[in-house]
Design an enzyme around this catalytic site. Sequence first.
Site, PDB file in Angstrom:
ATOM      1  N   GLU A 269      33.752  31.108  27.894  1.00 26.99           N
ATOM      2  CA  GLU A 269      34.386  32.133  28.738  1.00 26.99           C
ATOM      3  C   GLU A 269      34.024  31.847  30.179  1.00 26.99           C
ATOM      4  OE1 GLU A 269      33.169  36.165  27.944  1.00 26.99           O
ATOM      5  OE2 GLU A 269      33.981  36.196  25.916  1.00 26.99           O
ATOM      6  N   GLU A 325      42.843  44.378  29.559  1.00 27.62           N
ATOM      7  CA  GLU A 325      42.690  45.140  28.310  1.00 27.62           C
ATOM      8  C   GLU A 325      42.194  46.547  28.630  1.00 27.62           C
ATOM      9  OE1 GLU A 325      40.654  42.647  25.157  1.00 27.62           O
ATOM     10  OE2 GLU A 325      40.635  41.232  26.826  1.00 27.62           O
ATOM     11  N   LYS A 328      38.705  48.318  27.143  1.00 24.36           N
ATOM     12  CA  LYS A 328      37.340  47.792  27.278  1.00 24.36           C
ATOM     13  C   LYS A 328      36.496  48.795  28.054  1.00 24.36           C
ATOM     14  CE  LYS A 328      36.126  43.634  27.438  1.00 24.36           C
ATOM     15  NZ  LYS A 328      35.698  42.362  28.053  1.00 24.36           N
ATOM     16  N   GLU A 334      35.928  45.277  33.947  1.00 22.74           N
ATOM     17  CA  GLU A 334      36.041  44.923  32.530  1.00 22.74           C
ATOM     18  C   GLU A 334      37.482  44.969  32.044  1.00 22.74           C
ATOM     19  OE1 GLU A 334      33.875  43.745  30.153  1.00 22.74           O
ATOM     20  OE2 GLU A 334      32.809  43.323  31.996  1.00 22.74           O
TER      21      GLU A 334
END
Length: 469
Positions: A269, A325, A328, A334
């Site tokens: 990542e 997203e 999250k 985030e």
Amino acid sequence: MPLLPFLFFLLLLSYSSHCDGLRFRGVGVNYGTLGDDLPSAARSIGLLRSAGGAAVKIYDANPAILRALSGSGLLASIMVPNQLIPLLASNQSAADAWVSANLLPFYPATRVRFLLVGNEILSDASIANSTWPALVPAIRNLHRSVKSRGIHNIKLGTTLAMDALAVSFPPSAASFRPDIAEPVLRPLLDFLTRSRSYFFLDAYPYFTWAQNWDSIPLDYALFQGNPSSSYLDPGTRLIYTNLLDQMLDAVVAAMCRMGYASVPIALAETGWPNAGDLDQIGANVRNAATYNRNLARRMTARPPPGTPARPGVEMPVFVFSLFNENQKPGPGTERHWGLFNPNGTPVYEVDLTGRRPTATYPPLPPAQNNTPYKGRIWCVVAGGRKTNATELGSAVSYACGQGNGTCNAIQPGGPCYWPNTLAAHANYAFNSYWQQFRKSGGTCYFNGLAAQTAKDPSYGSCKFPSLPN
Ligand SMILES: *[C@@H]1O[C@H](CO)[C@@H](O)[C@H](O)[C@H]1NC(C)=O
Ligand SMILES: *[C@@H]1O[C@H](CO)[C@@H](O)[C@H](O)[C@H]1NC(C)=O
Ligand SMILES: *[C@@H]1O[C@H](CO)[C@@H](O)[C@H](O)[C@H]1NC(C)=O
Ligand SMILES: *[C@@H]1O[C@H](CO)[C@@H](O)[C@H](O)[C@H]1NC(C)=O
């Protein structure tokens, strides 16, 4: 050496690097699914390809995604959930069953190449006793299961975050945390060496820069560095021109310190957030696009640049992430790592094949927040989407139950009791909670019900506290 053995040696080398299908070219994308508004797997894979992604990494073995990947040609990395690790470690049949149920139905039509066992488990101290000792035994059992099915082109490992290091600077002085080095990392590194797998690392120059924005030049974190902003490691005299290389070589040094000089790193990542909360720095479209475009150009260059400690070494890399997203938890960043919005529009253009010249991209919006926000900030009910009264009520009860006298002002007779509405009381409760806990990591989020604001919500005699940033 005589010519014949030398040729044979060369043949062996080329066999191992080309014939097992592991050769990893291009940049992959992490496909997280913590959103309630994301497109179908097939559409998502299409978007990933449209950005030039060459591989996809998922956080489970989601059958819909693995089916959508079938025949796509994209390489895939799948993951065993953290909570299964103790069982898979203690029971070979459970490991066999996991492989039968989650891998075999899709392999080889879906080109699974990495099987990652757990996600950053060594960052979670709450499972130190239950799960850390089971990690390598679980990996070994799964490895046996995979091999017993005649599968030899899937590498196993686990993802680790930079907090696996106790010391990371200067890179040459780096070492692993003593609580994990001998009990977990030594057997892990033994396994990775013997199985010729990778140390799968999650490394975010964004976080390092955001915590040290006044000492690390932003350009150094975004691969825009010039020789005057380079860093000379006093231990090795190696010169660093970007923060990612510095972080990668810290891990290299920590491995070497334990006697493992040859385990390659895969960057599982990395990325940069495209937005965040008011009190977060540097999270914007301009920086995110710059980071990921430069990363793609660098990681796809031929020959590969490697890092100063390992020049020329090729490294698999997965950008985080495909989508913003919305489910999250945590601070606003985030929920804003995506290359795409959930409706499929790109957050910014990026060509992960690394071939598109910088000058052909449309201009980026200016960066608004590359230095810390100076004014006061409050936390109130998020505007925009419809709020669910039941959820709002529970969030207020939770907030009022934390801290000291958090909701005194909205009790009958208190200065903020009127107007006696859930929405008004929620504004007060969220803010009062957050002002007490923000310094210790409390977030202004409440499952999307709360958001930061620069506008003082105080009215009449009802004063909303706000600490200086
Ligand atoms: C091991 O796993 C198998 C398959 O999941 C299960 O049937 C069996 O009961 C497990 N054995 C133990 C001792 O947990
Ligand atoms: C793990 O075990 C140690 C020693 O028994 C104990 O002190 C510690 O609190 C335990 N940690 C957790 C997270 O349960
Ligand atoms: C509100 O949230 C509750 C709890 O999550 C849920 O049961 C309910 O269906 C939701 N109501 C609406 C109108 O969405
Ligand atoms: C609440 O008060 C106690 C005792 O004065 C103190 O130890 C604690 O840190 C306070 N909590 C918060 C969130 O301010």
